[in-house]
Write an enzyme that holds these catalytic residues in place. Sequence first.
Site, PDB file in Angstrom:
ATOM      1  N   LYS A 226     -10.496-103.209  90.436  1.00 60.55           N
ATOM      2  CA  LYS A 226     -10.651-102.999  88.994  1.00 60.55           C
ATOM      3  C   LYS A 226     -10.209-104.208  88.190  1.00 60.55           C
ATOM      4  O   LYS A 226     -10.778-104.491  87.133  1.00 60.55           O
ATOM      5  CB  LYS A 226      -9.866-101.762  88.556  1.00 60.55           C
ATOM      6  CG  LYS A 226     -10.509-100.472  89.012  1.00 60.55           C
ATOM      7  CD  LYS A 226      -9.934 -99.290  88.274  1.00 60.55           C
ATOM      8  CE  LYS A 226     -10.679 -98.014  88.626  1.00 60.55           C
ATOM      9  NZ  LYS A 226     -10.021 -96.821  88.087  1.00 60.55           N
TER      10      LYS A 226
ATOM     11  N   LYS B 190     -19.066 -97.809  96.736  1.00 60.27           N
ATOM     12  CA  LYS B 190     -18.799 -96.401  96.439  1.00 60.27           C
ATOM     13  C   LYS B 190     -19.606 -95.929  95.224  1.00 60.27           C
ATOM     14  O   LYS B 190     -19.751 -96.693  94.263  1.00 60.27           O
ATOM     15  CB  LYS B 190     -17.299 -96.293  96.132  1.00 60.27           C
ATOM     16  CG  LYS B 190     -16.704 -94.935  96.171  1.00 60.27           C
ATOM     17  CD  LYS B 190     -15.231 -94.989  95.807  1.00 60.27           C
ATOM     18  CE  LYS B 190     -15.021 -95.404  94.369  1.00 60.27           C
ATOM     19  NZ  LYS B 190     -13.683 -95.176  93.836  1.00 60.27           N
TER      20      LYS B 190
ATOM     21  N   LYS C 242     -18.401 -93.360  88.666  1.00 59.07           N
ATOM     22  CA  LYS C 242     -18.720 -93.052  87.274  1.00 59.07           C
ATOM     23  C   LYS C 242     -18.855 -94.317  86.445  1.00 59.07           C
ATOM     24  O   LYS C 242     -19.477 -94.320  85.403  1.00 59.07           O
ATOM     25  CB  LYS C 242     -17.567 -92.255  86.648  1.00 59.07           C
ATOM     26  CG  LYS C 242     -17.433 -90.839  87.109  1.00 59.07           C
ATOM     27  CD  LYS C 242     -16.214 -90.183  86.471  1.00 59.07           C
ATOM     28  CE  LYS C 242     -14.993 -90.382  87.326  1.00 59.07           C
ATOM     29  NZ  LYS C 242     -13.819 -89.637  86.932  1.00 59.07           N
TER      30      LYS C 242
HETATM   31  P1  TYM Z   1     -11.333 -90.309  89.843  1.00 67.38           P
HETATM   32  O1  TYM Z   1     -11.607 -89.621  88.576  1.00 67.38           O
HETATM   33  O2  TYM Z   1     -11.760 -91.726  89.996  1.00 67.38           O
HETATM   34  O3  TYM Z   1     -11.951 -89.490  91.051  1.00 67.38           O
HETATM   35  C1  TYM Z   1     -11.752 -88.102  91.143  1.00 67.38           C
HETATM   36  C2  TYM Z   1     -11.901 -87.615  92.585  1.00 67.38           C
HETATM   37  O4  TYM Z   1     -13.208 -87.872  93.060  1.00 67.38           O
HETATM   38  C3  TYM Z   1     -13.145 -88.570  94.303  1.00 67.38           C
HETATM   39  N1  TYM Z   1     -14.285 -89.504  94.377  1.00 67.38           N
HETATM   40  C4  TYM Z   1     -15.121 -89.591  95.426  1.00 67.38           C
HETATM   41  N2  TYM Z   1     -15.165 -88.928  96.601  1.00 67.38           N
HETATM   42  C5  TYM Z   1     -16.162 -89.258  97.448  1.00 67.38           C
HETATM   43  N3  TYM Z   1     -17.091 -90.209  97.177  1.00 67.38           N
HETATM   44  C6  TYM Z   1     -17.085 -90.899  96.008  1.00 67.38           C
HETATM   45  N4  TYM Z   1     -18.006 -91.809  95.744  1.00 67.38           N
HETATM   46  C7  TYM Z   1     -16.055 -90.588  95.070  1.00 67.38           C
HETATM   47  N5  TYM Z   1     -15.767 -91.072  93.839  1.00 67.38           N
HETATM   48  C8  TYM Z   1     -14.673 -90.381  93.434  1.00 67.38           C
HETATM   49  C9  TYM Z   1     -11.824 -89.321  94.256  1.00 67.38           C
HETATM   50  O5  TYM Z   1     -11.375 -89.634  95.556  1.00 67.38           O
HETATM   51  C10 TYM Z   1     -10.941 -88.323  93.566  1.00 67.38           C
HETATM   52  O6  TYM Z   1     -10.446 -87.370  94.472  1.00 67.38           O
HETATM   53  N6  TYM Z   1      -6.792 -91.629  91.080  1.00 67.38           N
HETATM   54  C11 TYM Z   1      -7.553 -90.385  91.018  1.00 67.38           C
HETATM   55  C12 TYM Z   1      -7.127 -89.501  89.876  1.00 67.38           C
HETATM   56  C13 TYM Z   1      -5.730 -89.002  89.981  1.00 67.38           C
HETATM   57  C14 TYM Z   1      -5.229 -88.087  90.972  1.00 67.38           C
HETATM   58  C15 TYM Z   1      -3.859 -87.867  90.614  1.00 67.38           C
HETATM   59  C16 TYM Z   1      -5.780 -87.474  92.068  1.00 67.38           C
HETATM   60  C17 TYM Z   1      -4.711 -89.271  89.141  1.00 67.38           C
HETATM   61  N7  TYM Z   1      -3.573 -88.585  89.510  1.00 67.38           N
HETATM   62  C18 TYM Z   1      -3.066 -87.016  91.372  1.00 67.38           C
HETATM   63  C19 TYM Z   1      -4.983 -86.618  92.815  1.00 67.38           C
HETATM   64  C20 TYM Z   1      -3.627 -86.401  92.478  1.00 67.38           C
HETATM   65  C21 TYM Z   1      -9.032 -90.758  90.924  1.00 67.38           C
HETATM   66  O7  TYM Z   1      -9.510 -91.535  91.661  1.00 67.38           O
HETATM   67  O8  TYM Z   1      -9.769 -90.166  89.996  1.00 67.38           O
END
Ligand code: TYM
Length: 333
Positions: free
Chosen positions: A113, A196, A199
């Site tokens: 990022k 990957k 969003k």
């Molecule tokens: P975020 O919003 O980027 O992603 C949310 C969840 O979606 C999963 N994910 C995917 N899984 C498979 N293939 C993909 N292409 C893909 N893109 C996204 C992510 O692994 C995630 O589970 N850092 C976290 C947010 C967070 C969080 C937490 C999660 C903040 N605090 C505490 C768990 C516990 C995240 O990546 O959000």
Amino acid sequence: MKRILSCMQPTNRLQLGNYLGALKNWVAFQDEPGAECLYGVVDLHAITMPYDSAALAQATRETAAAYIAGGIDPSKSAIFVQSAISAHSELMWLFSTIAQLGKLERMTQFKDKAGKNSERAGLGLFAYPVLMAADILVYKATHVPVGDDQKQHLELAREIAGTFNHKYKEEFFPLPEPVITGAATRVMSLRDGTKKMSKSDESDYSRINLTDNADAIAQKFRKAKTDTLPVPASKEEMKGRPEAENLLTIYAALAEQPMEAVLTQFGGAQFSVLKQGLVDISVEKLAPITKRMAELMKDPGEIDRILKRGNEKANSLAEATIKETRALMGFWS
Ligand code: TYM
């Protein structure tokens, strides 16, 4: 007792990877006896990258609507907003005295990022995983269902918990288990099978959004990158063909079929056949979610009521942890 915690950022629209890698698994936990589930919308994380302040609150509601439309039942699980629970930020500060810079520097998400110009990246982006550790541990969560890309962050959360326990009180924080399961733990971009699905990818053709209608889904799969060979017929033939593997994986996950069955069904065919299959199964599985999301978004007052109830539940758990943590660390009270 199991306590399940997971979160998503309210950045842009949720995409298929969020659903298959995370949300689908969250839903399964709700009906497990003895499991208490908390699902957060992490808006404090969303502001670590450039964002639109005028759209943040609505994006938070929309993310909550996607949870509900995807199967999270607010009467079974608490759905909460991170910024409404101040204990997250406070615990993050306390953990920032434990988290090691060297470990944070190794986080691949930060490197991705921040890009080339990491000197100009914000402290919040660097400290992102520390806030994530606080999100998890403030609820003393035992299980964290996430996609494969969050493995390294979970490892850090476990380390922080271990260091804290060692310093202040053994077994105070459980070491949270990452739950990375299902057929599609890493959904890749439709434009580049080595990247990957995200969003925040510039190209909307790289992903299927949960808000896409049938036409958009069809167009995106038709334009999805493939190679010139026929669809692979075995795992062996899939090797070195990331786009083919990704499309087959998405199909297996949506159809809830083992990969072997999908390889038998499509192996040797032209990609256009697999792509049509993907359009059909995606529309079948996603259209009800998209429709329900749109219905929910017509009544933002109801979403706000659900979030307030979730916040109350989350806040009472988080306040209890922060109170104990302050005492253990020796603060005046
Ligand atoms: P975020 O919003 O980027 O992603 C949310 C969840 O979606 C999963 N994910 C995917 N899984 C498979 N293939 C993909 N292409 C893909 N893109 C996204 C992510 O692994 C995630 O589970 N850092 C976290 C947010 C967070 C969080 C937490 C999660 C903040 N605090 C505490 C768990 C516990 C995240 O990546 O959000």
